[in-house]
Structure formats: C-alpha cells, structure tokens
Design a protein around this motif. Structure first.
Motif, PDB file in Angstrom:
ATOM      1  N   GLU A  82       2.290  12.869  -8.814  1.00  0.00           N
ATOM      2  CA  GLU A  82       3.474  12.068  -8.526  1.00  0.00           C
ATOM      3  C   GLU A  82       4.125  12.515  -7.222  1.00  0.00           C
ATOM      4  O   GLU A  82       4.527  11.710  -6.399  1.00  0.00           O
ATOM      5  CB  GLU A  82       4.474  12.189  -9.673  1.00  0.00           C
ATOM      6  CG  GLU A  82       5.747  11.416  -9.455  1.00  0.00           C
ATOM      7  CD  GLU A  82       6.746  11.651 -10.584  1.00  0.00           C
ATOM      8  OE1 GLU A  82       7.854  11.141 -10.488  1.00  0.00           O
ATOM      9  OE2 GLU A  82       6.402  12.356 -11.549  1.00  0.00           O
ATOM     10  N   GLY A  83       4.207  13.828  -7.019  1.00  0.00           N
ATOM     11  CA  GLY A  83       4.812  14.369  -5.792  1.00  0.00           C
ATOM     12  C   GLY A  83       4.009  14.019  -4.562  1.00  0.00           C
ATOM     13  O   GLY A  83       4.559  13.722  -3.511  1.00  0.00           O
ATOM     14  N   ARG A  84       2.682  14.039  -4.662  1.00  0.00           N
ATOM     15  CA  ARG A  84       1.848  13.705  -3.505  1.00  0.00           C
ATOM     16  C   ARG A  84       1.966  12.235  -3.148  1.00  0.00           C
ATOM     17  O   ARG A  84       1.884  11.867  -2.002  1.00  0.00           O
ATOM     18  CB  ARG A  84       0.391  14.058  -3.785  1.00  0.00           C
ATOM     19  CG  ARG A  84       0.156  15.530  -3.754  1.00  0.00           C
ATOM     20  CD  ARG A  84      -1.298  15.828  -3.904  1.00  0.00           C
ATOM     21  NE  ARG A  84      -1.483  17.265  -3.914  1.00  0.00           N
ATOM     22  CZ  ARG A  84      -2.484  17.863  -3.356  1.00  0.00           C
ATOM     23  NH1 ARG A  84      -3.422  17.170  -2.766  1.00  0.00           N
ATOM     24  NH2 ARG A  84      -2.594  19.166  -3.407  1.00  0.00           N
ATOM     25  N   GLY A  85       2.140  11.381  -4.126  1.00  0.00           N
ATOM     26  CA  GLY A  85       2.312   9.954  -3.847  1.00  0.00           C
ATOM     27  C   GLY A  85       3.575   9.691  -3.067  1.00  0.00           C
ATOM     28  O   GLY A  85       3.615   8.861  -2.164  1.00  0.00           O
ATOM     29  N   LYS A  86       4.636  10.401  -3.375  1.00  0.00           N
ATOM     30  CA  LYS A  86       5.895  10.239  -2.643  1.00  0.00           C
ATOM     31  C   LYS A  86       5.765  10.759  -1.221  1.00  0.00           C
ATOM     32  O   LYS A  86       6.316  10.187  -0.297  1.00  0.00           O
ATOM     33  CB  LYS A  86       7.020  10.979  -3.362  1.00  0.00           C
ATOM     34  CG  LYS A  86       7.440  10.314  -4.644  1.00  0.00           C
ATOM     35  CD  LYS A  86       8.569  11.071  -5.287  1.00  0.00           C
ATOM     36  CE  LYS A  86       8.973  10.443  -6.602  1.00  0.00           C
ATOM     37  NZ  LYS A  86      10.017  11.207  -7.265  1.00  0.00           N
ATOM     38  N   ASP A  87       5.051  11.859  -1.027  1.00  0.00           N
ATOM     39  CA  ASP A  87       4.894  12.434   0.300  1.00  0.00           C
ATOM     40  C   ASP A  87       4.114  11.503   1.216  1.00  0.00           C
ATOM     41  O   ASP A  87       4.426  11.376   2.390  1.00  0.00           O
ATOM     42  CB  ASP A  87       4.178  13.790   0.226  1.00  0.00           C
ATOM     43  CG  ASP A  87       5.070  14.856  -0.374  1.00  0.00           C
ATOM     44  OD1 ASP A  87       6.289  14.623  -0.443  1.00  0.00           O
ATOM     45  OD2 ASP A  87       4.550  15.910  -0.775  1.00  0.00           O
ATOM     46  N   ARG A  88       3.108  10.825   0.698  1.00  0.00           N
ATOM     47  CA  ARG A  88       2.323   9.919   1.542  1.00  0.00           C
ATOM     48  C   ARG A  88       3.171   8.746   2.007  1.00  0.00           C
ATOM     49  O   ARG A  88       3.056   8.296   3.130  1.00  0.00           O
ATOM     50  CB  ARG A  88       1.110   9.424   0.779  1.00  0.00           C
ATOM     51  CG  ARG A  88       0.044  10.457   0.659  1.00  0.00           C
ATOM     52  CD  ARG A  88      -1.205   9.896   0.089  1.00  0.00           C
ATOM     53  NE  ARG A  88      -2.192  10.956  -0.064  1.00  0.00           N
ATOM     54  CZ  ARG A  88      -3.214  10.895  -0.866  1.00  0.00           C
ATOM     55  NH1 ARG A  88      -3.408   9.822  -1.599  1.00  0.00           N
ATOM     56  NH2 ARG A  88      -4.059  11.889  -0.948  1.00  0.00           N
ATOM     57  N   GLY A  89       4.021   8.234   1.141  1.00  0.00           N
ATOM     58  CA  GLY A  89       4.895   7.121   1.531  1.00  0.00           C
ATOM     59  C   GLY A  89       5.873   7.539   2.603  1.00  0.00           C
ATOM     60  O   GLY A  89       6.127   6.815   3.560  1.00  0.00           O
ATOM     61  N   ALA A  90       6.429   8.723   2.506  1.00  0.00           N
ATOM     62  CA  ALA A  90       7.374   9.214   3.503  1.00  0.00           C
ATOM     63  C   ALA A  90       6.667   9.483   4.824  1.00  0.00           C
ATOM     64  O   ALA A  90       7.210   9.227   5.893  1.00  0.00           O
ATOM     65  CB  ALA A  90       8.057  10.483   2.997  1.00  0.00           C
ATOM     66  N   GLY A  91       5.429   9.970   4.765  1.00  0.00           N
ATOM     67  CA  GLY A  91       4.677  10.244   5.984  1.00  0.00           C
ATOM     68  C   GLY A  91       4.345   8.976   6.739  1.00  0.00           C
ATOM     69  O   GLY A  91       4.387   8.931   7.968  1.00  0.00           O
ATOM     70  N   ALA A  92       4.021   7.902   6.009  1.00  0.00           N
ATOM     71  CA  ALA A  92       3.708   6.636   6.669  1.00  0.00           C
ATOM     72  C   ALA A  92       4.953   6.057   7.330  1.00  0.00           C
ATOM     73  O   ALA A  92       4.887   5.500   8.428  1.00  0.00           O
ATOM     74  CB  ALA A  92       3.134   5.653   5.649  1.00  0.00           C
ATOM     75  N   ARG A  93       6.101   6.185   6.669  1.00  0.00           N
ATOM     76  CA  ARG A  93       7.338   5.686   7.254  1.00  0.00           C
ATOM     77  C   ARG A  93       7.716   6.484   8.494  1.00  0.00           C
ATOM     78  O   ARG A  93       8.173   5.943   9.493  1.00  0.00           O
ATOM     79  CB  ARG A  93       8.477   5.752   6.234  1.00  0.00           C
ATOM     80  CG  ARG A  93       8.567   4.489   5.402  1.00  0.00           C
ATOM     81  CD  ARG A  93       9.751   4.553   4.473  1.00  0.00           C
ATOM     82  NE  ARG A  93       9.286   5.206   3.245  1.00  0.00           N
ATOM     83  CZ  ARG A  93       9.876   6.227   2.663  1.00  0.00           C
ATOM     84  NH1 ARG A  93      10.976   6.722   3.144  1.00  0.00           N
ATOM     85  NH2 ARG A  93       9.384   6.762   1.577  1.00  0.00           N
ATOM     86  N   ALA A  94       7.534   7.807   8.451  1.00  0.00           N
ATOM     87  CA  ALA A  94       7.896   8.646   9.594  1.00  0.00           C
ATOM     88  C   ALA A  94       6.997   8.370  10.790  1.00  0.00           C
ATOM     89  O   ALA A  94       7.435   8.438  11.938  1.00  0.00           O
ATOM     90  CB  ALA A  94       7.815  10.120   9.202  1.00  0.00           C
ATOM     91  N   ALA A  95       5.743   8.029  10.538  1.00  0.00           N
ATOM     92  CA  ALA A  95       4.825   7.735  11.642  1.00  0.00           C
ATOM     93  C   ALA A  95       5.191   6.414  12.317  1.00  0.00           C
ATOM     94  O   ALA A  95       4.980   6.244  13.512  1.00  0.00           O
ATOM     95  CB  ALA A  95       3.389   7.687  11.134  1.00  0.00           C
ATOM     96  N   ALA A  96       5.740   5.478  11.555  1.00  0.00           N
ATOM     97  CA  ALA A  96       6.096   4.181  12.121  1.00  0.00           C
ATOM     98  C   ALA A  96       7.365   4.261  12.959  1.00  0.00           C
ATOM     99  O   ALA A  96       7.532   3.516  13.919  1.00  0.00           O
ATOM    100  CB  ALA A  96       6.276   3.152  11.002  1.00  0.00           C
ATOM    101  N   GLU A  97       8.277   5.155  12.626  1.00  0.00           N
ATOM    102  CA  GLU A  97       9.535   5.292  13.351  1.00  0.00           C
ATOM    103  C   GLU A  97       9.389   6.341  14.437  1.00  0.00           C
ATOM    104  O   GLU A  97       8.603   7.268  14.321  1.00  0.00           O
ATOM    105  CB  GLU A  97      10.648   5.719  12.386  1.00  0.00           C
ATOM    106  CG  GLU A  97      10.953   4.685  11.323  1.00  0.00           C
ATOM    107  CD  GLU A  97      11.991   5.198  10.336  1.00  0.00           C
ATOM    108  OE1 GLU A  97      12.473   6.336  10.513  1.00  0.00           O
ATOM    109  OE2 GLU A  97      12.294   4.469   9.399  1.00  0.00           O
ATOM    110  N   PRO A  98      10.154   6.249  15.518  1.00  0.00           N
ATOM    111  CA  PRO A  98      10.098   7.289  16.553  1.00  0.00           C
ATOM    112  C   PRO A  98      10.694   8.593  16.031  1.00  0.00           C
ATOM    113  O   PRO A  98      11.465   8.598  15.083  1.00  0.00           O
ATOM    114  CB  PRO A  98      10.935   6.708  17.704  1.00  0.00           C
ATOM    115  CG  PRO A  98      11.800   5.677  17.078  1.00  0.00           C
ATOM    116  CD  PRO A  98      11.058   5.166  15.878  1.00  0.00           C
ATOM    117  N   ALA A  99      10.326   9.669  16.667  1.00  0.00           N
ATOM    118  CA  ALA A  99      10.808  10.987  16.244  1.00  0.00           C
ATOM    119  C   ALA A  99      12.308  11.092  16.427  1.00  0.00           C
ATOM    120  O   ALA A  99      12.892  10.468  17.317  1.00  0.00           O
ATOM    121  CB  ALA A  99      10.098  12.077  17.045  1.00  0.00           C
ATOM    122  N   ALA A 100      12.944  11.907  15.597  1.00  0.00           N
ATOM    123  CA  ALA A 100      14.398  12.037  15.632  1.00  0.00           C
ATOM    124  C   ALA A 100      14.874  12.704  16.918  1.00  0.00           C
ATOM    125  O   ALA A 100      15.948  12.415  17.423  1.00  0.00           O
ATOM    126  CB  ALA A 100      14.880  12.822  14.428  1.00  0.00           C
TER     127      ALA A 100
END
Length: 134
Positions: A82-100
């Motif tokens: 369950e934890g790994r599934g959440k991490d993959r979703g967050a990683g895909a979103r972070a890759a689509a947005e520019p770095a902070a």
C-alpha cells in the motif's frame, strides 16, 4: 513439584544476590534485583510455568504460532504494498511539475533563459580577467 522447587531455588539465589548488592549500599539496584528474583516463584504459584511447559511440547501450539506469524507477515506485506503504491503516484506527480527550487520568473517580472544566465556569469569572469590584464 519439580517445577516449584526449581523456581524456589532460582528465586532464593536471586534474593541472595539482591542482599549482597544491598550491602554495597546500592539500594535501588538491590530492589530491582529482588523484584526480578521473585518472578519465578510468582509464575510457578500461578501455574504459568506449567502452562508454558505443556505448550512448549505441543505441536498444535507451534502450528498456531506459525499461523500467527504468517498473519503478521501478510499484514505487513499488505502495508508495504500500500505504501509503495502511494509513493509511485507522488513520484509521477512530482515529475510532471517543475522543481520547487527552480524559479519560474525573475523578481522584475521578466523571464530569462539559461543562456542569458550563463552569459551574465561569463561577463563577470571576463571583467575580472580584463581587470588583471589577462
């Protein structure tokens, strides 16, 4: 009968050690040692020792421990998946947005590309080199 005798001897030895520690004026340690020394007699008097010994040699009890271990393993692996599934979703979103830390625009409102920033850096270096006659 044998269990009670063994537990009594073990407790007597522990109380003797607690007495020796108390004579050295380490009273807090002596109290803790006496408390631990009384555990075998208390467990023997309540029947816990006999229960544990009967359970130790019972194959059905060990099978039950195996089933409990399997249940814990399945539960933890489910949490991990369950934890790994959440991490993959967050990683895909972070890759689509520019770095902070990347500035989107300059404070003056104008946008400069990477080439302009490099040119400014080199102009500073050129000015220093000209100042020293190089």
């Amino acid at each position: 009968m044998l269990i009670g005798t063994a537990c009594t001897l073990l407790s007597a030895a522990g109380l003797g050690i607690a007495f020796v520690v108390a004579r050295r004026r380490r009273y807090a340690l002596a109290l803790r040692t006496a408390a631990v020394a009384l555990l075998p007699v208390g467990l023997a008097m309540t029947g816990v020792v006999r229960f544990v010994l009967n359970m130790t040699f019972n194959p059905l009890a060990w099978a039950g421990f195996g089933v409990l271990g399997l249940a814990v393993l399945l539960f933890l692996s489910g949490r991990l998946a369950e934890g790994r599934g959440k991490d993959r979703g967050a990683g895909a979103r972070a890759a689509a947005e520019p770095a902070a830390g990347t500035p989107r625009s300059l404070p003056g409102g104008g946008r400069r590309g990477a080439g302009a920033a490099d040119a400014d850096d080199f102009s500073d270096i050129e000015a220093i080199l000209k100042k020293h006659g190089i």
